[in-house]
Write an enzyme that holds these catalytic residues in place. Structure first.
Site, PDB file in Angstrom:
ATOM      1  N   GLY A 207       5.060  -1.216   0.022  1.00  0.00           N
ATOM      2  CA  GLY A 207       5.776  -0.682  -1.135  1.00  0.00           C
ATOM      3  C   GLY A 207       7.272  -0.848  -0.985  1.00  0.00           C
ATOM      4  N   PRO A 209      11.315   0.017  -0.778  1.00  0.00           N
ATOM      5  CG  PRO A 209      13.334  -0.948  -0.151  1.00  0.00           C
ATOM      6  CD  PRO A 209      12.148  -1.163  -1.003  1.00  0.00           C
ATOM      7  N   GLY A 210      11.955   3.443   0.009  1.00  0.00           N
ATOM      8  CA  GLY A 210      12.170   4.763  -0.579  1.00  0.00           C
ATOM      9  C   GLY A 210      11.006   5.305  -1.383  1.00  0.00           C
ATOM     10  CB  THR A 211       7.855   3.972  -2.604  1.00  0.00           C
ATOM     11  OG1 THR A 211       7.677   3.048  -1.543  1.00  0.00           O
ATOM     12  CG2 THR A 211       8.500   3.290  -3.783  1.00  0.00           C
ATOM     13  N   GLY A 212       8.286   6.445  -0.102  1.00  0.00           N
ATOM     14  CA  GLY A 212       7.582   7.483   0.632  1.00  0.00           C
ATOM     15  C   GLY A 212       6.560   6.967   1.631  1.00  0.00           C
ATOM     16  CB  THR A 214       8.691   7.087   6.551  1.00  0.00           C
ATOM     17  OG1 THR A 214       9.224   5.774   6.526  1.00  0.00           O
ATOM     18  CG2 THR A 214       8.866   7.683   7.902  1.00  0.00           C
ATOM     19  CG  HIS A 429      34.039  -5.820 -21.556  1.00  0.00           C
ATOM     20  ND1 HIS A 429      34.221  -7.103 -21.084  1.00  0.00           N
ATOM     21  CD2 HIS A 429      32.915  -5.364 -20.956  1.00  0.00           C
ATOM     22  CE1 HIS A 429      33.248  -7.390 -20.248  1.00  0.00           C
ATOM     23  NE2 HIS A 429      32.433  -6.354 -20.139  1.00  0.00           N
ATOM     24  CD  GLU A 430      31.884  -1.530 -20.560  1.00  0.00           C
ATOM     25  OE1 GLU A 430      30.655  -1.536 -20.809  1.00  0.00           O
ATOM     26  OE2 GLU A 430      32.379  -2.131 -19.592  1.00  0.00           O
ATOM     27  CG  HIS A 433      28.526  -5.043 -22.595  1.00  0.00           C
ATOM     28  ND1 HIS A 433      28.050  -6.313 -22.401  1.00  0.00           N
ATOM     29  CD2 HIS A 433      29.471  -4.854 -21.639  1.00  0.00           C
ATOM     30  CE1 HIS A 433      28.701  -6.851 -21.379  1.00  0.00           C
ATOM     31  NE2 HIS A 433      29.562  -5.996 -20.899  1.00  0.00           N
TER      32      HIS A 433
HETATM   33  P1  ADP Z   1      10.098   4.625   2.757  1.00  0.00           P
HETATM   34  O1  ADP Z   1       9.615   4.848   4.134  1.00  0.00           O
HETATM   35  O2  ADP Z   1       9.020   4.131   1.836  1.00  0.00           O
HETATM   36  O3  ADP Z   1      11.307   3.783   2.655  1.00  0.00           O
HETATM   37  P2  ADP Z   1      10.561   7.407   2.904  1.00  0.00           P
HETATM   38  O4  ADP Z   1       9.217   7.887   3.245  1.00  0.00           O
HETATM   39  O5  ADP Z   1      11.529   7.307   4.027  1.00  0.00           O
HETATM   40  O6  ADP Z   1      10.489   6.025   2.144  1.00  0.00           O
HETATM   41  O7  ADP Z   1      11.143   8.313   1.751  1.00  0.00           O
HETATM   42  C1  ADP Z   1      12.445   8.838   1.806  1.00  0.00           C
HETATM   43  C2  ADP Z   1      12.519  10.184   1.148  1.00  0.00           C
HETATM   44  O8  ADP Z   1      12.262  10.084  -0.237  1.00  0.00           O
HETATM   45  C3  ADP Z   1      11.474  11.138   1.654  1.00  0.00           C
HETATM   46  O9  ADP Z   1      11.920  11.803   2.790  1.00  0.00           O
HETATM   47  C4  ADP Z   1      11.299  12.079   0.485  1.00  0.00           C
HETATM   48  O10 ADP Z   1      12.266  13.080   0.498  1.00  0.00           O
HETATM   49  C5  ADP Z   1      11.567  11.201  -0.705  1.00  0.00           C
HETATM   50  N1  ADP Z   1      10.310  10.744  -1.320  1.00  0.00           N
HETATM   51  C6  ADP Z   1       9.925   9.467  -1.481  1.00  0.00           C
HETATM   52  N2  ADP Z   1       8.740   9.391  -2.100  1.00  0.00           N
HETATM   53  C7  ADP Z   1       8.356  10.659  -2.340  1.00  0.00           C
HETATM   54  C8  ADP Z   1       7.198  11.250  -2.957  1.00  0.00           C
HETATM   55  N3  ADP Z   1       6.216  10.522  -3.450  1.00  0.00           N
HETATM   56  N4  ADP Z   1       7.145  12.595  -3.031  1.00  0.00           N
HETATM   57  C9  ADP Z   1       8.137  13.335  -2.530  1.00  0.00           C
HETATM   58  N5  ADP Z   1       9.215  12.857  -1.945  1.00  0.00           N
HETATM   59  C10 ADP Z   1       9.362  11.533  -1.846  1.00  0.00           C
HETATM   60 ZN    ZN Z   2      30.662  -6.013 -19.171  1.00  0.00          ZN
HETATM   61 MG    MG Z   3      10.695   4.340   5.802  1.00  0.00          MG
END
Ligand code: ADP
Ligand code: ZN
Ligand code: MG
Length: 607
Positions: A207, A209-212, A214, A429-430, A433
């Site tokens: 997935g 990055p940042g989708t949870g 870890t 400009h804006e 757009h």
């Molecule tokens: P990844 O490992 O996919 O890059 P992480 O697990 O490190 O992402 O997620 C970073 C933070 O984002 C988590 O510590 C949490 O606070 C938040 N987060 C991401 N996805 C969720 C989710 N589905 N529910 C709750 N918190 C989430």
């Molecule tokens: Zn512009």
């Molecule tokens: Mg991670």
């Protein structure tokens, strides 16, 4: 390196001083005066000596007047014999009490050993210090193969730490369902083994990055109450060949010892890239590390209850050997959250934050398509910080809205003041757009226009889709191109000149046009095929490493098509603007007055 040499010199100096000190006093612990044997003999003859202590070859002479002196005799000769030889009479000897001491007394040994021991200790200390230095320089050279994995136990020293469980993960329902199974394997392996089922060894979380990812892996260990070994793929790879492999060995050994357990390898693509494609220096090292991971996974007995969870956002570059049955054969996909999931994630993270009455998390979820869970967390966090800085006690909706823009575009830079002319240009400009986006049906509606600078841009126009989109059409892209070029078009039209403010628009437009032609097959002339293979050489950096899989003829055609798309979009923008001069002026005047226009206000203005 410099500091190591400096330290060495300092140590050398200290060492020299100590050594000099030692040799000057030879034995600084016994500072008795020495006397020659002959002198002692004459003292005995004249009856001045009270007693003599013999310790090996050293004589401790005590005089009648209470003073003490030290002397030495020849090796192997008895004192009495020597005295006789020197002509001391039996009577005179009888007047002196001679006692022989055991030479193994502590004092003797200390006296004998310390002079050698001190320099030795210094050398040992010096080597230790050097090692620390080298490690401090982040080489970890002396720790070679030890795994640096962090271990998290579900309960530490009896007192409960907060355990991450599935309730801490909002949304991702399918992923959780898959992982519940893994929890069961860890909890009751016998149940499955009885039926002859092979417990999976590896789970791959895929997935953005940042989708949870870890978070989910941690939740699995929390649910199953097993230790969690966390290591990132990039941590395996060090400057020495073989270190990664031995770290892998060490990590698995530790995990097996505390089985049932979870080993989490983050960023698996850092080590698990397809073998045989590397050009970089660390390529051998990575292969060895990867091989070791494979060997370890194969080497598990079916009753070793260790499950490996790995995370990556680039499954396409992974070595196929990793994905074979018996290795990472379970694959769990995690997507960017949709609107319902975003709502749930926001609710979850808002739990411990005091929200004002007016907060509507659903509306926030609507405004944040494409945001990851980590982004959403970040938004609420920024909002809390903002609220605290304003000395308010509850987070208001507009603080959250401000945080969204901050997370998307970088912080506002009110101090970056535009002069009058620049402000006017930015407003036009804006407005350009916004107007083109408003007038072209396929473009997303306007959410906000602002001429307050943010990050690098002078102003910004925010448009958001009305509903979640997973796909984009050719028509949408064409409209987007026109919107992107509209800023440039207005500047030219009104001021008969162009500023550098439009450069990032041009770049974005060119990239989009290129993608349409080479990746999405959206050009009739070039047909439905892709050009360039980007995945093969990812590690060289994206665009740079693009591999050409087409000839010169096509290269020229691609360039022509990109130019054509851009030209047409520019014309379209101009044409759209021509018909709406009045509206443009309206937007500009409001912008110059208020600096920002929100969605509702904009729609009223256009009505
Ligand atoms: P990844 O490992 O996919 O890059 P992480 O697990 O490190 O992402 O997620 C970073 C933070 O984002 C988590 O510590 C949490 O606070 C938040 N987060 C991401 N996805 C969720 C989710 N589905 N529910 C709750 N918190 C989430
Ligand atoms: Zn512009
Ligand atoms: Mg991670």
């Amino acid at each position: 390196m410099h500091s190591i040499i400096k330290n060495f010199l300092v140590f050398f100096l200290v060492f020299l001083i100590i050594a000099g000190f030692l040799s000057a006093f030879n034995n600084p612990w016994e500072q008795e005066q020495e006397t020659g044997f002959g002198d002692m003999v004459s003292s005995i003859k004249s009856g001045e000596v009270e007693s003599i202590g013999v310790e090996g070859n050293i004589l401790y002479v005590k005089y009648n007047d209470g003073s003490n002196k030290k002397s030495r005799k020849e090796d192997g000769e008895s004192l009495a014999g020597l005295l006789k030889f020197y002509g001391v009479s039996d009577e005179q000897i009888a007047n002196v009490s001679i006692e022989s001491k055991d030479p193994s007394g502590a004092g003797f040994w200390i006296g004998a050993i310390v002079p050698f021991l001190i320099p030795l200790l210094f050398i040992v200390f010096f080597i230790w210090f050097m090692m620390r230095q080298v490690q401090g320089a982040n080489n970890k050279a002396m720790m070679f193969g030890q795994s640096t994995a962090r271990e998290e136990k579900p309960e530490k020293d009896g007192k409960k730490k907060k355990i991450t469980t599935f309730t801490d993960v909002a949304g991702s329902v399918e992923a959780k369902q898959e992982l519940v199974e893994i929890v069961e394997f860890l909890k009751q392996p016998q149940k499955f083994q009885k039926l002859g089922a092979r417990i999976p060894k590896g789970v791959l979380l895929v997935g953005p990055p940042g989708t949870g990812k870890t978070l989910l892996a941690k939740a699995v260990s929390g649910e199953a109450r097993v230790p969690f070994f966390h290591m990132s793929g990039s941590e395996f790879v060090e400057m020495f060949v073989g270190v990664g492999a031995s770290r892998v060995r060490d990590l698995f050994k530790r995990a097996k010892k505390s089985a049932p357990a979870i080993v989490f390898i983050d960023e698996l693509d850092a080590v698990g890239r397809q073998r045989g494609t590397g050009l970089g220096g660390s390529h051998d090292e990575r292969e060895q590390t990867l091989n070791q991971i494979l060997v370890e996974m194969d080497g598990f007995d079916s009753d070793t209850n260790v499950i490996i969870i790995a995370a990556t956002n680039r499954p396409d570059v992974l070595d196929p050997a990793l994905l074979r049955p018996g290795r990472f054969d379970r694959r769990v996909e995690i997507d960017l959250p949709d609107i319902k999931e975003r709502d749930a994630i926001l609710k979850l993270h808002a739990k411990d934050k005091p929200l004002a009455q007016d907060v509507d998390l659903r509306a926030i979820a609507e405004r944040t398509p494409g945001f990851s869970g980590a982004d959403l967390y970040n938004i609420l966090n920024e909002a809390a910080i903002l609220t605290a800085r304003q000395n308010e006690s509850k987070i208001r909706q507009d603080s959250i809205a401000k945080s969204i823009e901050k997370v998307m575009l970088g912080p506002e830079r009110r101090s970056w003041i535009l002069n009058k002319k620049e402000k006017k240009i930015t407003a036009y400009h804006e407005a350009g757009h916004a107007l083109v986006a408003h007038l072209l049906e396929e473009a997303d509606p306007i959410h906000k226009i602002s001429i307050v600078s943010r990050g690098r841009s002078g102003g910004y126009t925010l448009k958001l889709p009305t509903e979640e989109k997973r796909f984009h059409s050719r028509k949408e892209f064409l409209a987007d191109l026109a919107v992107l070029l509209a800023g440039h078009a207005v500047e030219k039209k009104i001021f008969k000149d162009i500023t550098t403010g439009a450069s990032s628009d041009l770049k974005k437009a060119t990239n989009l046009a290129r993608q349409m032609v080479t990746e999405y097959g959206m050009s009739e002339k070039l047909g439905t095929r892709t050009f360039g293979d980007k995945d093969e050489l990812v590690f060289l950096g994206r665009e740079f490493g693009e591999q050409r899989d087409y000839g010169e003829k096509y290269a020229q055609l691609i360039d022509e098509e990109i130019s054509r798309l851009l030209d047409e979009a520019y014309l379209r923008a101009n044409k759209t603007l021509d018909g709406a001069q009045e509206k443009l002026e309206k937007i500009v005047s409001v912008l110059l007055e208020k600096e920002t226009i929100e969605k509702n206000e904009f729609e009223e203005l256009m009505a």
